[in-house]
Design a protein around this motif. Structure first.
Motif, PDB file in Angstrom:
ATOM      1  N   VAL A 320       0.930  -1.145   0.149  1.00 16.00           N
ATOM      2  CA  VAL A 320      -0.002  -0.059   0.063  1.00 16.00           C
ATOM      3  C   VAL A 320       0.879   1.144  -0.059  1.00 16.00           C
ATOM      4  O   VAL A 320       1.844   1.357   0.700  1.00 16.00           O
ATOM      5  CB  VAL A 320      -1.019  -0.030   1.203  1.00 16.00           C
ATOM      6  CG1 VAL A 320      -1.733   1.303   1.246  1.00 16.00           C
ATOM      7  CG2 VAL A 320      -1.950  -1.107   1.189  1.00 16.00           C
ATOM      8  N   ASP A 321       0.320   2.077  -0.997  1.00 23.75           N
ATOM      9  CA  ASP A 321       1.145   3.377  -0.894  1.00 23.75           C
ATOM     10  C   ASP A 321       0.046   4.482  -0.046  1.00 23.75           C
ATOM     11  O   ASP A 321      -0.935   4.509  -0.601  1.00 23.75           O
ATOM     12  CB  ASP A 321       1.597   4.185  -2.305  1.00 23.75           C
ATOM     13  CG  ASP A 321       2.243   5.319  -2.285  1.00 23.75           C
ATOM     14  OD1 ASP A 321       2.218   5.948  -1.199  1.00 23.75           O
ATOM     15  OD2 ASP A 321       2.834   5.873  -3.329  1.00 23.75           O
ATOM     16  N   SER A 322       0.425   5.081   1.088  1.00 27.84           N
ATOM     17  CA  SER A 322      -0.309   5.869   1.842  1.00 27.84           C
ATOM     18  C   SER A 322      -0.874   7.059   0.951  1.00 27.84           C
ATOM     19  O   SER A 322      -1.817   7.767   1.549  1.00 27.84           O
ATOM     20  CB  SER A 322       0.364   6.208   3.009  1.00 27.84           C
ATOM     21  OG  SER A 322       0.665   5.191   3.907  1.00 27.84           O
ATOM     22  N   LYS A 323      -0.235   7.370  -0.113  1.00 29.17           N
ATOM     23  CA  LYS A 323      -0.900   8.568  -0.836  1.00 29.17           C
ATOM     24  C   LYS A 323      -2.258   8.357  -1.258  1.00 29.17           C
ATOM     25  O   LYS A 323      -2.934   9.494  -1.510  1.00 29.17           O
ATOM     26  CB  LYS A 323      -0.080   8.846  -2.058  1.00 29.17           C
ATOM     27  CG  LYS A 323      -0.075   7.708  -3.156  1.00 29.17           C
ATOM     28  CD  LYS A 323       0.641   8.157  -4.500  1.00 29.17           C
ATOM     29  CE  LYS A 323       0.498   7.287  -5.565  1.00 29.17           C
ATOM     30  NZ  LYS A 323       1.154   7.557  -6.802  1.00 29.17           N
ATOM     31  N   CYS A 326      -3.833   9.493   2.278  1.00 24.93           N
ATOM     32  CA  CYS A 326      -3.614  10.734   3.012  1.00 24.93           C
ATOM     33  C   CYS A 326      -2.907  11.615   2.013  1.00 24.93           C
ATOM     34  O   CYS A 326      -2.920  11.325   0.708  1.00 24.93           O
ATOM     35  CB  CYS A 326      -2.756  10.440   4.382  1.00 24.93           C
ATOM     36  SG  CYS A 326      -1.141   9.997   4.123  1.00 24.93           S
ATOM     37  N   ALA A 327      -2.392  12.712   2.140  1.00 22.31           N
ATOM     38  CA  ALA A 327      -1.635  13.693   1.204  1.00 22.31           C
ATOM     39  C   ALA A 327      -0.054  13.356   1.138  1.00 22.31           C
ATOM     40  O   ALA A 327       0.437  14.263   0.430  1.00 22.31           O
ATOM     41  CB  ALA A 327      -1.941  14.905   1.826  1.00 22.31           C
ATOM     42  N   ALA A 328       0.366  12.391   1.960  1.00 16.25           N
ATOM     43  CA  ALA A 328       1.582  12.008   1.386  1.00 16.25           C
ATOM     44  C   ALA A 328       1.917  10.362   1.235  1.00 16.25           C
ATOM     45  O   ALA A 328       1.185   9.716   1.730  1.00 16.25           O
ATOM     46  CB  ALA A 328       2.785  12.299   2.711  1.00 16.25           C
ATOM     47  N   ALA A 329       2.974  10.308   0.397  1.00 13.08           N
ATOM     48  CA  ALA A 329       3.259   9.176  -0.169  1.00 13.08           C
ATOM     49  C   ALA A 329       3.849   8.216   0.925  1.00 13.08           C
ATOM     50  O   ALA A 329       4.844   8.759   1.747  1.00 13.08           O
ATOM     51  CB  ALA A 329       4.168   9.024  -1.427  1.00 13.08           C
ATOM     52  N   THR A 372      -0.247  17.954  -5.890  1.00  8.33           N
ATOM     53  CA  THR A 372      -1.277  17.921  -4.908  1.00  8.33           C
ATOM     54  C   THR A 372      -1.000  17.035  -3.827  1.00  8.33           C
ATOM     55  O   THR A 372      -1.550  16.929  -2.758  1.00  8.33           O
ATOM     56  CB  THR A 372      -2.537  17.543  -5.601  1.00  8.33           C
ATOM     57  OG1 THR A 372      -2.289  16.242  -6.240  1.00  8.33           O
ATOM     58  CG2 THR A 372      -2.898  18.553  -6.452  1.00  8.33           C
ATOM     59  N   LYS A 373       0.180  16.145  -3.964  1.00  4.89           N
ATOM     60  CA  LYS A 373       0.749  15.328  -3.001  1.00  4.89           C
ATOM     61  C   LYS A 373       2.144  15.336  -2.691  1.00  4.89           C
ATOM     62  O   LYS A 373       3.027  16.036  -3.599  1.00  4.89           O
ATOM     63  CB  LYS A 373       0.724  13.839  -3.463  1.00  4.89           C
ATOM     64  CG  LYS A 373      -0.742  13.182  -3.862  1.00  4.89           C
ATOM     65  CD  LYS A 373      -1.482  12.860  -2.573  1.00  4.89           C
ATOM     66  CE  LYS A 373      -2.815  12.254  -3.178  1.00  4.89           C
ATOM     67  NZ  LYS A 373      -3.651  11.741  -2.008  1.00  4.89           N
ATOM     68  N   LEU A 374       2.447  14.950  -1.375  1.00  3.77           N
ATOM     69  CA  LEU A 374       3.870  15.285  -0.849  1.00  3.77           C
ATOM     70  C   LEU A 374       4.352  13.758  -1.079  1.00  3.77           C
ATOM     71  O   LEU A 374       3.835  12.898  -1.179  1.00  3.77           O
ATOM     72  CB  LEU A 374       3.697  15.635   0.781  1.00  3.77           C
ATOM     73  CG  LEU A 374       3.433  16.915   0.885  1.00  3.77           C
ATOM     74  CD1 LEU A 374       3.117  17.012   2.268  1.00  3.77           C
ATOM     75  CD2 LEU A 374       4.640  18.054   0.392  1.00  3.77           C
ATOM     76  N   SER A 436       0.626  15.846  11.726  1.00  2.98           N
ATOM     77  CA  SER A 436      -0.609  15.683  11.235  1.00  2.98           C
ATOM     78  C   SER A 436      -0.913  14.745   9.961  1.00  2.98           C
ATOM     79  O   SER A 436      -1.888  14.125   9.933  1.00  2.98           O
ATOM     80  CB  SER A 436      -1.040  17.273  10.995  1.00  2.98           C
ATOM     81  OG  SER A 436      -2.335  17.268  10.297  1.00  2.98           O
ATOM     82  N   LEU A 437       0.149  15.113   9.122  1.00  2.00           N
ATOM     83  CA  LEU A 437       0.243  14.276   8.011  1.00  2.00           C
ATOM     84  C   LEU A 437       0.370  12.837   8.031  1.00  2.00           C
ATOM     85  O   LEU A 437      -0.244  12.102   7.270  1.00  2.00           O
ATOM     86  CB  LEU A 437       1.279  14.743   7.153  1.00  2.00           C
ATOM     87  CG  LEU A 437       1.196  16.112   6.244  1.00  2.00           C
ATOM     88  CD1 LEU A 437       2.714  16.771   5.745  1.00  2.00           C
ATOM     89  CD2 LEU A 437       0.135  15.927   5.339  1.00  2.00           C
ATOM     90  N   LEU A 438       0.895  12.288   9.245  1.00  2.00           N
ATOM     91  CA  LEU A 438       1.237  10.953   9.382  1.00  2.00           C
ATOM     92  C   LEU A 438       0.021  10.473  10.434  1.00  2.00           C
ATOM     93  O   LEU A 438       0.251   9.224  10.719  1.00  2.00           O
ATOM     94  CB  LEU A 438       2.719  10.844  10.098  1.00  2.00           C
ATOM     95  CG  LEU A 438       3.797  10.946   9.324  1.00  2.00           C
ATOM     96  CD1 LEU A 438       5.052  10.875   9.905  1.00  2.00           C
ATOM     97  CD2 LEU A 438       3.734  10.059   8.154  1.00  2.00           C
ATOM     98  N   GLY A 439      -0.688  11.223  10.784  1.00  2.00           N
ATOM     99  CA  GLY A 439      -2.049  10.917  11.738  1.00  2.00           C
ATOM    100  C   GLY A 439      -1.896  10.892  12.894  1.00  2.00           C
ATOM    101  O   GLY A 439      -2.659  10.300  13.738  1.00  2.00           O
ATOM    102  N   PHE A 440      -0.715  11.675  13.401  1.00  2.00           N
ATOM    103  CA  PHE A 440      -0.388  11.571  15.079  1.00  2.00           C
ATOM    104  C   PHE A 440      -1.283  12.638  15.551  1.00  2.00           C
ATOM    105  O   PHE A 440      -1.402  13.671  14.978  1.00  2.00           O
ATOM    106  CB  PHE A 440       1.010  11.724  15.536  1.00  2.00           C
ATOM    107  CG  PHE A 440       1.565  10.248  15.033  1.00  2.00           C
ATOM    108  CD1 PHE A 440       2.015   9.374  16.150  1.00  2.00           C
ATOM    109  CD2 PHE A 440       2.311  10.293  13.777  1.00  2.00           C
ATOM    110  CE1 PHE A 440       2.322   8.115  15.844  1.00  2.00           C
ATOM    111  CE2 PHE A 440       2.844   8.800  13.635  1.00  2.00           C
ATOM    112  CZ  PHE A 440       3.011   7.907  14.701  1.00  2.00           C
TER     113      PHE A 440
END
Length: 610
Positions: A320-323, A326-329, A372-374, A436-440
């Motif tokens: 799975v690629d988290s992109k 969420c907003a980051a790969a 649009t993605k990091l 925030s990007l990593l969900g913490f």
């Protein structure tokens, strides 16, 4: 997720733009590591040596970078050099090229000089080579070479070979050897799912590797080779104490077909895609309790994922690629025996674009930066010198930047996840934004003796919480009264945060993490969220002997979930010690995960008999 006091383990991908860890290995001194990091940032050896001598070998990397930046900012034009030359020298260009450009365009034509220097720099770099038929205005986190190859789902299944990927990669500046190895490693066949049943609105998952993926792979390998030069001879490494390497012959597999990375990398399905796998047939050995969940980097050396799968009951990895969540790969492989039906996202759902996730930067974003993605979150930030170079390159234009300047700026922004903070100004993500990007939760890693450098390292090596929570969500109806967890290589507690956000009560968590700072973060989180269960800390996975595991299980009534991701220092990432794979000193700790899981499963079986 280290398991040695002298090392911080890397848990990153081996794909370009995902340089997750520039930390030192056990064989590398902090000075060597700092030197390697600064060289990668583009500073010359002489300037780095001068700055280290001025600040001392034990100075923080940030202090060295500040000193180097001052050298450029404070340089005065000498009698033999014009201000124009000094202006472009401060931007990092070669003096000989600057002089040639001045002779061609005249000293007063600053914009023409800047364009010529940027074009010249791009022409000499395989990563930044400018081709007229390459589309640099991609809106995703991966570059879109649409002129060379159409998107996989828009072309004929046989068009990959007809497009001649080897020729395309060579035209992009890569050597034939690099291109051939990338094609051989990444492959062009569909990933094997060990008897999975697919239900989808589309006919099939795309099964070809794009030119962009191959280019990413080659660039990551180039970066890794550069870092290898700074590692001492393995024979000079100090042997670790009491390490017990566990080696096993692979379990017989039902099928010897090699595993390949899927494209798109959406596993058994992600919330915002239409492809879902609704059923899989687990091997009989994997169906017994407890549940387990193992994570590592997706792009590992050839044969690694086959070995991981064979040691974890022949379960096919879920890549799975988290992109897609969420907003980051973040490209990862997961081996687990969890149910895959009725997954759901934690709420509120993560934002899917940079602009949605970081709304405060939207008004400063230029229209020509279409990201649009990091890319994957780094464990270090871009230098002040780099952001200064970008500002100077943009300020050399009175209006909109030239195409060459745009390409240079976008390339650096993608590589380092730079965001716009003002006119002509970019900056790295701050640590709170990364959390925030990593969900913490906000300030998860703040305080408690954690420096900014410590926070970046810990976050860069963590789970992407939203992705892990999506997988673990199936446990909520199974454990309404709470769950007992054995957490190996815990890091900063990504798994525990996922369970808490899913509102699954944690009756007991036995956490095994070598880093005291990381253990402190999890302990603080436990208190801040008013957890009622027991949190028991163990420092080293090698301290979990069979007797200790049995004692813990008798005390807490067994474990319902064994979760963790072992180090990948010998698998991927910028600080890769060597390419020995799971036989390497660090990555061999994977076999500790297997050993502990086997003991837990056998003990569970015995406990159920009584």
């Amino acid at each position: 997720m280290a398991q040695d006091g002298s090392a911080e383990w890397n848990t990153d991908d081996d794909l370009y733009f995902e340089i997750d860890n520039f930390q030192s290995s056990p064989a590398v001194t902090s000075s060597d590591h700092m030197f390697a990091t600064l060289v990668d940032m583009g500073f010359s050896d002489d300037v780095i040596s001068r700055a280290i001598q001025e600040n001392g070998p034990n100075a923080e990397t940030s202090a060295i970078i500040d000193t180097i930046s001052k050298y450029s900012m404070n340089c005065e034009p000498s009698s033999s050099k014009s201000k124009t030359i000094d202006h472009f020298l401060a931007m990092g260009f070669d003096e000989e090229k600057i002089i040639k450009a001045i002779q061609k365009y005249g000293e007063e034509n600053m914009e023409e000089i800047a364009n010529a220097l940027l074009s010249s720099e791009a022409d000499t770099s395989p990563i930044m080579k400018e081709e007229d038929n390459i589309d640099w205005s991609d809106s995703d986190d991966e570059m879109n070479y649409s002129g060379l190859l159409s998107l996989d789902d828009e072309k004929d299944p046989d068009s990959f070979d007809s497009c001649n990927p080897l020729s395309s990669l060579v035209k992009m500046g890569f050597s034939e050897l690099e291109a051939s190895l990338a094609i051989e490693r990444c492959g062009r066949v569909p990933v094997y799912f060990f008897g999975l049943h697919v239900s989808s609105q589309r006919s099939s998952i795309r099964n070809n590797v794009s030119i962009a993926d191959l280019a990413d792979f080659i660039c990551a390998a180039q970066i890794a080779r550069e870092f290898d030069e700074f590692h001492t001879d393995p024979e000079e490494q100090k042997p670790r104490q009491n390490i017990k390497k566990r080696r096993k012959e692979p379990r017989p597999s039902a099928n010897d077909q090699p595993l390949r990375l899927p494209n798109p990398m959406i596993g058994f399905g992600v919330p915002n895609e239409s492809v879902f796998i609704t059923h899989r047939s687990l091997p009989a050995l994997a169906r017994a309790p407890p549940y387990f969940y193992y994570e590592n980097v997706a792009c590992a050396p050839k044969g690694v994922w086959e070995t991981i799968s064979s040691h974890l009951y022949d379960i096919a990895p879920e890549f799975v690629d988290s992109k897609y969540i969420c907003a980051a790969a973040r490209k990862r492989g997961y081996v687990h025996n969890l149910p895959i039906c009725n997954r759901y996202q934690i709420q509120p759902a993560p934002k899917l674009t940079i602009q949605e996730a970081l709304p405060h930067i939207g008004r400063r974003w230029p229209t020509w930066d279409t990201r649009t993605k990091l890319n994957c979150i780094l464990t270090v930030n871009a230098s002040a010198q780099l952001t200064k170079r970008i500002r100077l390159a943009l300020e050399a234009h009175t209006g909109e930047p030239s195409e060459a300047t745009k390409r240079y700026v976008i390339e650096q922004c993608r590589r380092w996840n730079l965001v716009w903070v003002g006119k002509n100004k970019v900056a790295p993500l701050d640590v709170d934004e990364i959390e925030s990007l990593l969900g913490f939760p906000k300030y998860h890693t703040r305080g408690g003796g954690m420096s900014t450098t410590d926070r970046l390292k810990s976050l860069g090596n963590s789970f992407q919480v939203d992705t892990v929570a999506y997988h673990l969500s199936v446990l909520k109806p199974l454990f309404p009264d709470g769950i007992n967890v054995l957490s190996l290589f815990t890091g900063i507690g990504g798994g525990e945060v996922a369970l808490q956000r899913l509102q699954i009560p944690m009756k007991t968590v036995v956490t095994v993490e070598i880093s005291k700072k990381n253990r402190t973060i999890l302990s603080d989180f436990w208190k801040q969220t008013n957890q009622k269960g027991v949190l028991e800390e163990i420092e080293d996975v090698r301290d979990l002997t069979k007797d200790k595991i049995v004692e813990l299980m008798n005390r807490f009534g067994g474990f319902d979930l064994v979760i963790g991701g072992s180090p990948c220092n010998n698998l991927a990432g910028g600080n890769r010690v060597n390419r020995s794979g799971l036989e390497g000193e660090q990555s061999s700790l994977f076999f500790e995960y297997c050993r502990i899981l086997d003991v837990v499963r056998e003990t569970t079986k015995e406990m159920r008999r009584y």
